[in-house]
Design a protein around this motif. Structure first.
Motif, PDB file in Angstrom:
ATOM      1  N   ASP A 127       0.825  -1.218   0.000  1.00 11.38           N
ATOM      2  CA  ASP A 127       0.000   0.000   0.000  1.00 11.38           C
ATOM      3  C   ASP A 127       0.856   1.264   0.000  1.00 11.38           C
ATOM      4  OD1 ASP A 127      -2.706  -0.882   0.061  1.00 11.38           O
ATOM      5  OD2 ASP A 127      -2.437  -1.516   2.145  1.00 11.38           O
ATOM      6  N   LEU A 128       0.311   2.310  -0.562  1.00  9.79           N
ATOM      7  CA  LEU A 128       0.879   3.660  -0.443  1.00  9.79           C
ATOM      8  C   LEU A 128      -0.254   4.574   0.021  1.00  9.79           C
ATOM      9  CD1 LEU A 128       2.961   5.940  -0.915  1.00  9.79           C
ATOM     10  CD2 LEU A 128       2.182   6.016  -3.304  1.00  9.79           C
ATOM     11  N   TYR A 129      -0.157   5.060   1.239  1.00 10.53           N
ATOM     12  CA  TYR A 129      -1.191   5.946   1.787  1.00 10.53           C
ATOM     13  C   TYR A 129      -0.581   7.304   2.131  1.00 10.53           C
ATOM     14  CZ  TYR A 129      -4.494   2.035   2.490  1.00 10.53           C
ATOM     15  OH  TYR A 129      -5.358   0.993   2.322  1.00 10.53           O
ATOM     16  N   ALA A 328      -3.301  -9.854   4.370  1.00 14.14           N
ATOM     17  CA  ALA A 328      -2.569 -10.182   3.137  1.00 14.14           C
ATOM     18  C   ALA A 328      -3.268  -9.616   1.906  1.00 14.14           C
ATOM     19  CB  ALA A 328      -2.377 -11.691   2.996  1.00 14.14           C
ATOM     20  N   THR A 329      -3.695  -8.347   2.032  1.00 17.97           N
ATOM     21  CA  THR A 329      -4.356  -7.690   0.910  1.00 17.97           C
ATOM     22  C   THR A 329      -3.824  -6.266   0.802  1.00 17.97           C
ATOM     23  OG1 THR A 329      -6.504  -7.198  -0.078  1.00 17.97           O
ATOM     24  CG2 THR A 329      -6.306  -6.863   2.283  1.00 17.97           C
ATOM     25  N   THR A 330      -4.330  -5.528  -0.148  1.00 13.62           N
ATOM     26  CA  THR A 330      -3.993  -4.110  -0.215  1.00 13.62           C
ATOM     27  C   THR A 330      -5.286  -3.319  -0.420  1.00 13.62           C
ATOM     28  OG1 THR A 330      -3.655  -4.271  -2.605  1.00 13.62           O
ATOM     29  CG2 THR A 330      -1.687  -4.433  -1.223  1.00 13.62           C
ATOM     30  N   GLY A 331      -5.231  -2.052  -0.082  1.00 17.47           N
ATOM     31  CA  GLY A 331      -6.377  -1.184  -0.310  1.00 17.47           C
ATOM     32  C   GLY A 331      -6.455  -0.792  -1.781  1.00 17.47           C
ATOM     33  N   ALA A 332      -7.437   0.040  -2.103  1.00 16.32           N
ATOM     34  CA  ALA A 332      -7.582   0.511  -3.480  1.00 16.32           C
ATOM     35  C   ALA A 332      -6.343   1.307  -3.862  1.00 16.32           C
ATOM     36  CB  ALA A 332      -8.825   1.368  -3.607  1.00 16.32           C
TER      37      ALA A 332
END
Lengths: 454, 454
Positions: A127-129, A328-332
Motif C-alpha cells: 500500500d501507499l497511503y 494479506a491484501t492491499t487497499g484501493a
C-alpha cells in the motif's frame, strides 16, 4: 483472535510529526493493537541528528542509516515524515522493493511523482497511503477515494495552507499589510524562516495536484497547477473585498470542465463572499468544499497542520496499512483511468475584480467598457471613485450597473474604476487587462483579483 | 486488468433512494466498473408495488419476492434501502448466509441490533457497510472507523436530522412557533406526514447510537441514548437564546467521560453560541463536529438526507464492498473492544438555561440562589425581568452576576428570572429544578434548556 506476531513499523524522520507519531504508537499501543488485530512494534527510527533530545522517543531505536533500515526486509510498514523529493523517493522505492507498505505525509513528492510511486507499490503488492499530505488531520483523501467512489466529483475548492490563511486573516481583521502579517505569522511559529513554499503557493499547489488527481481519477502533477502566491495582495485589495461583501483567501480550486473532457487545477488569492462558509475559516485552519453530482456540497474542516493533527492522519493510514498486511491484501490503489487532460489557466472560467487608475475625464468609462466588450467579457458592476479634490462625494462607493458603458466621470485629475466581471475564460480576462493597459486614459491597473465561491 | 465476471448486486427497496441508486448504477456503469475493477450487474430489485412507475428502473428486474432474491446464492452485494426492523433484519441475515455483503442505509436497524448483524457478517466472511445511515452523503462512518482509527475520539457533536434543523431554523429566522414551522416543513416535503421519528428525536437518537459506538469502539444501542425531541421548544425559548447570543439546535452529543471509563449519548434541543460553526447550519443541512485527542476539532458538513445524497453514500459503500469481493477480503469489521459502558443522562456534565416565573417580592433571588447552592450547582449569570407594570425598566435585559444570591427584586406582581448555570452533572441540575418547583415564590418553570458548544 489477536495475532501474536507484531507488525514491524519503521519511521523515517523524527521531527515535530515523527515525535508525535512515536508518542502515539508507544502510549496508545493497546488501543492500536485492538484496532489492528496485532500489536505494532517500532523497529527503528531514521534521523539525521541522533543526539538531539527527543522526549519519549526510545534512543535505542534511532539510526542515521535510513537506507539500511528500509532494507531490513522484515518491515510491514514504513512511515515517512521527512519531506522533500530526495533521498525520500529512493527510500520509499527501496521500502516497496523490500515488501513494506508506505505511509507518507510528503505532498511535494506525491505531487511530483505520485503515479510512479503508485505503480511501484502495485508492482510489489503493498500500500501507499498519504492522508497526512493534504490538510493535516482532516480526512479528505480517504473520503474522496472511498466514500465518493460511486459519485462524480465536479469541483474541489478549499483553503489548504494554514500559514497563508493566518496571514490573510490577520490582514482582514487588523488592516495590516502583507509584510506585517507575515512577520506576526513568523513570530508565532505559523510561518517558517523561509516562507516561500507557503506564501508563493507551492505547498497549496502540491495539495491541489493530489486532490485533483484523486477527485477526477486522472493524473495531475504540481507542474499542471496554475500557481499565484499572496505576496502581492495588498491592504487595499482586502479593503476592496470588504466593500464588495467579500474577503480574500488563498484558494486551491480543482474543476472538471463543463463538457467533462478536461480538468483544471489552480492556486491563487481570490475574493469570496462573506456568506460563503470558507470566508469564516479563521487563523491556521483548513477547510475544503467538495461538490459532487449526487452528494451535493460537502465541507471538511479542521486543523491543517501541526504535529498532533498530522500524526492523527498518519496513524489512521498506519492502522489501515497494518490491517491490510494482516489480511494479506492491499487497499484501493491509484485510480487514474479517466486520463482527463489538464487544461491551462486560460481555459478556466471565472470572474475578475479589477481596480483601474484612470484619467478623470469624459468618455473613460465608455472606452473601458468597449475594451471589455471587444473581448466578450460581460461587466457585472462598475464602481467609480474620484481621487482628486472635488470628486469622491456622491459617486464614492456607489456601485452602478454599466449598461453599454455610457457612464461619464467628472472632469480633471485622476479617478479609479472598479470593475467586476461576469464569468468568462481567464484568457479573455487577461487579454482584456492587457488591452486596458494600452489605453491612454488608463494610468495603471492597481489590482486584479479573481472572484470565486458564488 | 479488468475482470470480466460482473459483480452481481441486488437492491431491496426502490423508493426515492433506491431509484437514485439504480439510476447511478445504470448510467455510470463504465465509471463504476473502472473504479471497482469489474462491472456491476443489477441482478434484481425487490419492491412491494411492482406496477408503480419508476423512471429509469428496468421493469424486468423488479420482483416482490425479496426472500427469493437474497437466497439466489450468486449475489455479491445486497443493497438495502427499505428501512425499519422487519422484514429487513431477516433479509439481511439471509443475504449474509448466502455469501453476500450488505450495504444498508438503515439507521433504525443498525442502532437497534448492529452488534448481532456485525457478528453475522464476520461469521460469513462478508462486509456490512452503512455510511448512508448517518447524515446522508456526509462521509462520517468511514472517517471515524478508518481515518481516525489511530486517534482517540472524545466527543461527537452534531446536527444529524435535517427536518428538525429546518423547523428550528424557521423558528429562529421568522419568529414562527413550532406548529407553524412544522406545517411549513411538511408543505415543503422536509417533514413526513407523521413527523414523530424526526421531531421526537428517534431518528437522531439512532444516529447518535451508531456514531457513539464507532467513535468509542464500544456498543451503544438506541435504548442507551437519552432522547428529547423539539416539540416543546417555544418561540420564547428561541427569543431567550437570541438574548444570550445563542440559537437553538437539536443536537446529538456523544461523549467520553473525563475519566475515560464510560461514555454518554444523548439527543436534545440545546442553545449554542452564534459563534459556534454549528449555529450557522441552515435549513435541512447536517453538520457534525468530531473532537479527537491528536486531530483536534474536525467538522463534516453537507446534505443530510434526500435521494441523491443518500445514494452517493450507498454507492461509496457498494464500490468498497465490490472491491473487497474481487480481492476476496473484507474491510474492518465492528470494533467494540473497549466495552465502555454507557452512563445515564444524570452523569452528563452540562449547563442549564432556566426561565422561572417568580413572585416579585424581596428575597426571591436569595431563595432561588440558595437552592442552586444546596445542589452544588454554580450560577454563571442571572437576568431578572419584571412582568408587572412598574418593573422591567432598568433591570430589563440586564445580566447580573449573582454572587451568593443577595439580589432583590422590586415588590409587587410577578417577575421572571433567567438563570444560566456553570457546568454540573445533569442529575444535580434536574434536582435543582425539582426543588425550585417546590418554592412558594416560584410560580412556575417556564423553560429549561441545556447550553452546549462552549
Amino acid at each position: 483472535m489477536m495475532r501474536t506476531r507484531p507488525l514491524k513499523v519503521a519511521l523515517l524522520g523524527c521531527g515535530v510529526v515523527g515525535s508525535e507519531v512515536t508518542r502515539i504508537i508507544t502510549t496508545q499501543s493497546a488501543d492500536l493493537a485492538a484496532r489492528i488485530g496485532a500489536p505494532i512494534e517500532l523497529a527503528g527510527i531514521a534521523v539525521r541528528r541522533p543526539n538531539r533530545v527527543r522526549e519519549g522517543v526510545p534512543a535505542e531505536l534511532l539510526t542515521t542509516d535510513a537506507t539500511a533500515l528500509v532494507k531490513r526486509g522484515d518491515l510491514d510498514v514504513v512511515v515517512e515524515v521527512i519531506g522533500g523529493i530526495e533521498p525520500v523517493r529512493t527510500l520509499i522505492t527501496t521500502a516497496f522493493e523490500h515488501g513494506a507498505s508506505v505511509v507518507s505525509a510528503n505532498k511535494a513528492l506525491l505531487a511530483a511523482d505520485g503515479a510512479s510511486l503508485h505503480a511501484q507499490a502495485a508492482e510489489h503488492g503493498v500500500d501507499l497511503y498519504y492522508e497526512a499530505a493534504v490538510a493535516g488531520a482532516i480526512p479528505l483523501i480517504r473520503p474522496l477515494r472511498e466514500s465518493l467512489a460511486g459519485d462524480k466529483v465536479n469541483r474541489v475548492l478549499g483553503i489548504v495552507n494554514g500559514t497563508t490563511n493566518f496571514i490573510l486573516d490577520k490582514m482582514d481583521t487588523t488592516g495590516a499589510g502583507y509584510s506585517e502579517a507575515l512577520d506576526e505569522a513568523t513570530a508565532l511559529g505559523y510561518a517558517e524562516a523561509d516562507p516561500t513554499a507557503d506564501v508563493e503557493g507551492f505547498d497549496a499547489a502540491a495539495k491541489a495536484a493530489i486532490l485533483a488527481g484523486i477527485a477526477f481519477h486522472t493524473r495531475v502533477t504540481i507542474d499542471d497547477v496554475h500557481r499565484e502566491g499572496l505576496t502581492e495582495v495588498t491592504a487595499a485589495d482586502i479593503a476592496s473585498a470588504k466593500k464588495m461583501g467579500c474577503t480574500v483567501k488563498l484558494l486551491a480550486i480543482c474543476e472538471r470542465a463543463r463538457d467533462g473532457r478536461s480538468v483544471t487545477a489552480r492556486v491563487h488569492p481570490a475574493m469570496i463572499p462573506l456568506s460563503h462558509p470558507l470566508a469564516s475559516v479563521r487563523g491556521a485552519y483548513n477547510a475544503v468544499f467538495v461538490e459532487a453530482e449526487a452528494a451535493g456540497r460537502l465541507m471538511f474542516y479542521g486543523p491543517g497542520a501541526g504535529g498532533a493533527p498530522t500524526a492523527s492522519a498518519v496513524l489512521g493510514d498506519l492502522v489501515a496499512a497494518c490491517r491490510n498486511k494482516l489480511a494479506a491484501t492491499t487497499g484501493a490503489g491509484e485510480s487514474a483511468y479517466t486520463q482527463l487532460p489538464v487544461s491551462p489557466m486560460g481555459d478556466v472560467v471565472t470572474r475578475y475584480h479589477i481596480s483601474l487608475d484612470v484619467a478623470d475625464k469624459p468618455g473613460v468609462l465608455a472606452q473601458v467598457a468597449t475594451v471589455f466588450a471587444e473581448h466578450d467579457v460581460s461587466i457585472d458592476t462598475v464602481r467609480q471613485q474620484g481621487r482628486s479634490q472635488g470628486l469622491g462625494g456622491d459617486t464614492n462607493d456607489g456601485a452602478a450597473d454599466a449598461p453599454g458603458g455610457a457612464g461619464r466621470l467628472r472632469e480633471g485629475g485622476e479617478a479609479s474604476l472598479v470593475v467586476v466581471t461576469h464569468r468568462a475564460p481567464d484568457a479573455a480576462l487577461s487579454a482584456t487587462v492587457a488591452s486596458l493597459r494600452t489605453l491612454d486614459t488608463v494610468r495603471g491597473v492597481a489590482s486584479i483579483m479573481r472572484v470565486e465561491g458564488e
